[in-house]
Design a protein around this motif. Structure first.
Motif, mmCIF file in Angstrom:
data_model
loop_
_atom_site.group_PDB
_atom_site.id
_atom_site.type_symbol
_atom_site.label_atom_id
_atom_site.label_comp_id
_atom_site.label_asym_id
_atom_site.label_seq_id
_atom_site.Cartn_x
_atom_site.Cartn_y
_atom_site.Cartn_z
ATOM 1 N N UNK A 126 0.867 -1.181 0.000
ATOM 2 C CA UNK A 126 0.000 0.000 0.000
ATOM 3 C C UNK A 126 0.903 1.230 0.000
ATOM 4 N N UNK A 127 0.824 1.968 -1.073
ATOM 5 C CA UNK A 127 1.663 3.155 -1.258
ATOM 6 C C UNK A 127 3.138 2.845 -1.008
ATOM 7 N N UNK A 128 3.566 1.693 -1.526
ATOM 8 C CA UNK A 128 4.974 1.311 -1.459
ATOM 9 C C UNK A 128 5.399 0.591 -0.198
ATOM 10 N N UNK A 129 4.498 0.465 0.792
ATOM 11 C CA UNK A 129 4.819 -0.242 2.030
ATOM 12 C C UNK A 129 4.077 -1.565 2.089
ATOM 13 N N UNK A 130 4.586 -2.477 2.899
ATOM 14 C CA UNK A 130 3.916 -3.769 3.061
ATOM 15 C C UNK A 130 2.517 -3.575 3.605
ATOM 16 N N UNK A 131 1.536 -4.181 2.952
ATOM 17 C CA UNK A 131 0.151 -4.044 3.377
ATOM 18 C C UNK A 131 -0.246 -5.095 4.392
ATOM 19 N N UNK A 132 -0.948 -4.667 5.426
ATOM 20 C CA UNK A 132 -1.430 -5.572 6.468
ATOM 21 C C UNK A 132 -2.955 -5.622 6.397
ATOM 22 N N UNK A 133 -3.538 -6.833 6.250
ATOM 23 C CA UNK A 133 -4.989 -6.942 6.093
ATOM 24 C C UNK A 133 -5.753 -6.708 7.387
ATOM 25 N N UNK A 134 -6.922 -6.085 7.233
ATOM 26 C CA UNK A 134 -7.861 -5.833 8.332
ATOM 27 C C UNK A 134 -9.241 -6.317 7.902
ATOM 28 N N UNK A 135 -10.015 -6.889 8.835
ATOM 29 C CA UNK A 135 -11.320 -7.418 8.475
ATOM 30 C C UNK A 135 -12.404 -6.871 9.394
ATOM 31 N N UNK A 142 -16.611 -2.117 13.207
ATOM 32 C CA UNK A 142 -15.444 -2.557 13.984
ATOM 33 C C UNK A 142 -14.505 -3.352 13.091
ATOM 34 N N UNK A 143 -13.203 -3.208 13.362
ATOM 35 C CA UNK A 143 -12.182 -3.877 12.572
ATOM 36 C C UNK A 143 -11.223 -4.631 13.471
ATOM 37 N N UNK A 148 -4.532 -14.240 9.456
ATOM 38 C CA UNK A 148 -3.565 -14.872 8.550
ATOM 39 C C UNK A 148 -3.117 -13.841 7.518
ATOM 40 N N UNK A 149 -2.223 -12.943 7.903
ATOM 41 C CA UNK A 149 -1.844 -11.844 7.019
ATOM 42 C C UNK A 149 -1.175 -12.281 5.721
ATOM 43 N N UNK A 150 -0.627 -13.496 5.686
ATOM 44 C CA UNK A 150 0.058 -13.944 4.473
ATOM 45 C C UNK A 150 -0.932 -14.347 3.370
ATOM 46 N N UNK A 151 -2.207 -14.543 3.726
ATOM 47 C CA UNK A 151 -3.224 -14.913 2.743
ATOM 48 C C UNK A 151 -4.546 -14.299 3.189
ATOM 49 N N UNK A 152 -4.856 -13.135 2.654
ATOM 50 C CA UNK A 152 -6.043 -12.389 3.082
ATOM 51 C C UNK A 152 -7.239 -12.821 2.243
ATOM 52 N N UNK A 153 -8.116 -13.602 2.824
ATOM 53 C CA UNK A 153 -9.279 -14.146 2.128
ATOM 54 C C UNK A 153 -10.290 -13.041 1.826
ATOM 55 N N UNK A 154 -10.724 -12.977 0.566
ATOM 56 C CA UNK A 154 -11.802 -12.058 0.180
ATOM 57 C C UNK A 154 -13.101 -12.828 0.335
ATOM 58 N N UNK A 160 -12.768 -6.622 3.714
ATOM 59 C CA UNK A 160 -11.314 -6.759 3.812
ATOM 60 C C UNK A 160 -10.664 -5.452 3.399
ATOM 61 N N UNK A 161 -9.938 -4.844 4.335
ATOM 62 C CA UNK A 161 -9.204 -3.617 4.048
ATOM 63 C C UNK A 161 -7.734 -3.817 4.345
ATOM 64 N N UNK A 162 -6.941 -2.776 4.090
ATOM 65 C CA UNK A 162 -5.502 -2.880 4.311
ATOM 66 C C UNK A 162 -4.969 -1.610 4.960
ATOM 67 N N UNK A 163 -3.854 -1.796 5.656
ATOM 68 C CA UNK A 163 -3.157 -0.689 6.291
ATOM 69 C C UNK A 163 -1.670 -0.998 6.245
ATOM 70 N N UNK A 164 -0.871 0.006 6.460
ATOM 71 C CA UNK A 164 0.559 -0.242 6.618
ATOM 72 C C UNK A 164 0.790 -0.922 7.969
ATOM 73 N N UNK A 165 1.945 -1.498 8.160
ATOM 74 C CA UNK A 165 2.244 -2.212 9.398
ATOM 75 C C UNK A 165 2.059 -1.299 10.599
ATOM 76 N N UNK A 166 1.474 -1.850 11.661
ATOM 77 C CA UNK A 166 1.253 -1.076 12.876
ATOM 78 C C UNK A 166 0.088 -1.624 13.668
#
Length: 212
Positions: A126-135, A142-143, A148-154, A160-166
């Motif tokens: 995401x914008x050049x950084x590793x994306x971390x999935x949120x559900x 609520x999120x 299982x961040x290595x395989x984000x099931x749709x 299913x959304x994404x954010x930078x690490x944190x």
């Protein structure tokens, strides 16, 4: 769309105010809506066609499901400016999946379920950084951080959304998302299928992007 609905409600309220007794009445009105900074475009490689190829019957398991090799398609989302968004899937071949949480692959000529497919996003940036999935299981109220961040099931029943690490569990505003859509198909046991001629796999899914 929300603003349009509000205007309809306002028109109804204005018409009601013409009634003779309206001068003794009062009502509060809230007009709400959102203005987005920019629209987003979703693109899938190969025209969105995940071709499983020709599958020989004798390569499939007789009494258990057969998991086929993954088919990978590049996927990207490009927005005019940073926007918070999330994905959710729709099965266009409903009631044909052997796994209710996955997407159907159609039916045989004898109306037997051929199998199902799982859709997941991997190697997301995401914008050049590793994306971390949120559900979210409640429409984005609520999120939680994806288990299982290595395989984000749709999925069909969650966002299913994404954010930078944190530690932040909510999806971030994103201008550019890049990743790989991994299609993992499973075929039902051949003992449950009538295969006297070619069986055409005919799965179809829509990946919707929702602005948050």
């Amino acid at each position: 769309m929300k603003f349009t609905k509000t205007l309809i409600a306002l028109a109804i309220a204005s018409s009601a105010a013409i009634a003779p007794t309206a001068f003794a009445q009062s009502a509060d009105l809230s007009v709400t809506g959102r203005i987005f900074p920019g629209a987003c475009v979703v693109e899938l490689g190969n025209g969105g066609n995940a071709d499983l190829g020709d599958i020989r019957l004798d390569t499939l398991q007789v009494d258990i499901n057969t998991v086929l090799d993954d088919v990978d398609l590049p996927m990207s989302v490009t927005c005019d400016s940073a926007v918070r968004f999330a994905f959710q899937g729709v099965d266009n071949t409903p009631d044909t999946a052997i796994n209710a949480l996955q997407y159907g692959l159609g039916l045989t000529s004898a109306d037997e379920k051929i199998g199902s497919a799982r859709l997941g996003l991997v190697d997301v940036t995401v914008d050049g950084e590793e994306g971390q999935p949120r559900t979210s299981d409640d429409g984005g109220v609520n999120w939680v951080i994806h288990a299982y961040p290595e395989y984000a099931h749709i999925g069909k029943d969650h966002l299913l959304g994404f954010s930078a690490a944190g530690p932040n569990a909510s999806p971030a505003a994103i201008e550019n998302l890049q990743g790989t859509l991994k299609i993992r198909a499973t075929i039902a046991p051949t003992s449950a299928l009538t295969v006297t001629d070619e069986v055409l796999i005919n799965g179809s899914a829509t990946i919707n992007l929702f602005y948050l």
